[in-house]
Design an enzyme around this catalytic site. Sequence first.
Site: not given
Lengths: 136, 282
Positions: B12, B59, B196, B243
Amino acid sequence: MSEPKLSAYLNEFEDIPGTLIFNTFRSRQGFNLNQFCMSLMKEPNRIAFKADNAEYLKQWNLTDAQRDAVLARDWTGMMKEGGNIYFLSKLFSTDGHSFQHVAAIMTGSTQEEYAKMMLEGGRNPHGNRSKSNPSL
Amino acid sequence: MAKIIAGVTTSHVPAIAAAIDLKKQKQDYWAPIFQGYEFSKKWMAELKPDVVILIYNDHASAFDASIFPTFAIGCADEFLPADEGWGRRPVPALRGHSDMACHIAQHMILDEFDMTVVNKMDVDHGLTVPMNLLFGDLTPEEQWPCQVIPFPINVVQYPPPTGKRCYDMGHALRRAVESYPEDLRVVVFGTGGMSHQLQGTRAGLINREWDTRFLNGLTQDPVGLTKIAHSEYVRETGSEGIEMVMWLAMRGALNEQVREVYRFYHVPCSNTALGHIILENV
């Protein structure tokens, strides 16, 4: 279930190079800094902050180290003082910068060099897994 | 009774939101990324689910530093796209399914998963980017073709829930859905990932080999994936690779046996290895 060993859990991350884990202790340390960043989600606050960074920061009760890091846009410094990247993103978005811009700064490269590294497949995990064993 | 018919995972990445909002989809950098979802949009348009339960992480948008709920569920009738620092995204508001969400929350708590009930919140790129990737680029005047129940999991403040806990939570989510009396067809999304790292000198870490093993395991051996420690996610896939525990929450809501319908993996998407998979219950 076996007994959870918190200190062992937290210590495992300490061996990972170039990585600060935003755990509950750091969350406490950075609370005011992160809440300041959150305030930048509202347009009037962005306007006030842009008009005078130092003046706007006075109301947030930051430590001297936190305030200095914000004013210098020292991203690694802010993280060491308890800042979390998703909160800090409100600050660099207000400045008009992207995640990739800030990631490049934190790795000490230019945005062009960093973008090129990503286009070539990203940073190789080899040699970047363990402080105690750099050959991994 | 309501039924879960399929699961979707996708990254996302916020830069995707910017690319859509600034209409960069045809640019050289972005074209292969959006191309990777062409099949998925057709698949979704044919599937026509009634409800999407969208597992993602907030977030620092709806929840500020004063609260980090581990498992939360959005029970409102409507959710607006959050202002993440540059104004609200120009996408339609999300229509919730308040009655079903309240049912799920209560059912899961009695099933010993202690949900945080959220009666008002904005939803950030973690939710709106997957909606765009699977349903297309809609203007604020249009409507998403289904109702959405936002399901935020904390992966920002450590420790997030373990992969095993997320997987078990998926089982409880399924039991809750299947006890809802209306005949609704439900798709569960697990979003975020893949490798990431957005911080420090190791930013930009990508581990294609590990990500590929994770994609394979998601289809064939999810229980094996539940044994991965948080430290392995971080060491091998970067601090934000964590995540992927949310993918296991989605997987837990599906049958043990699933059919992999589609897979897409692309490096780079901004700082991230973008991963996407579609699984159907068999």
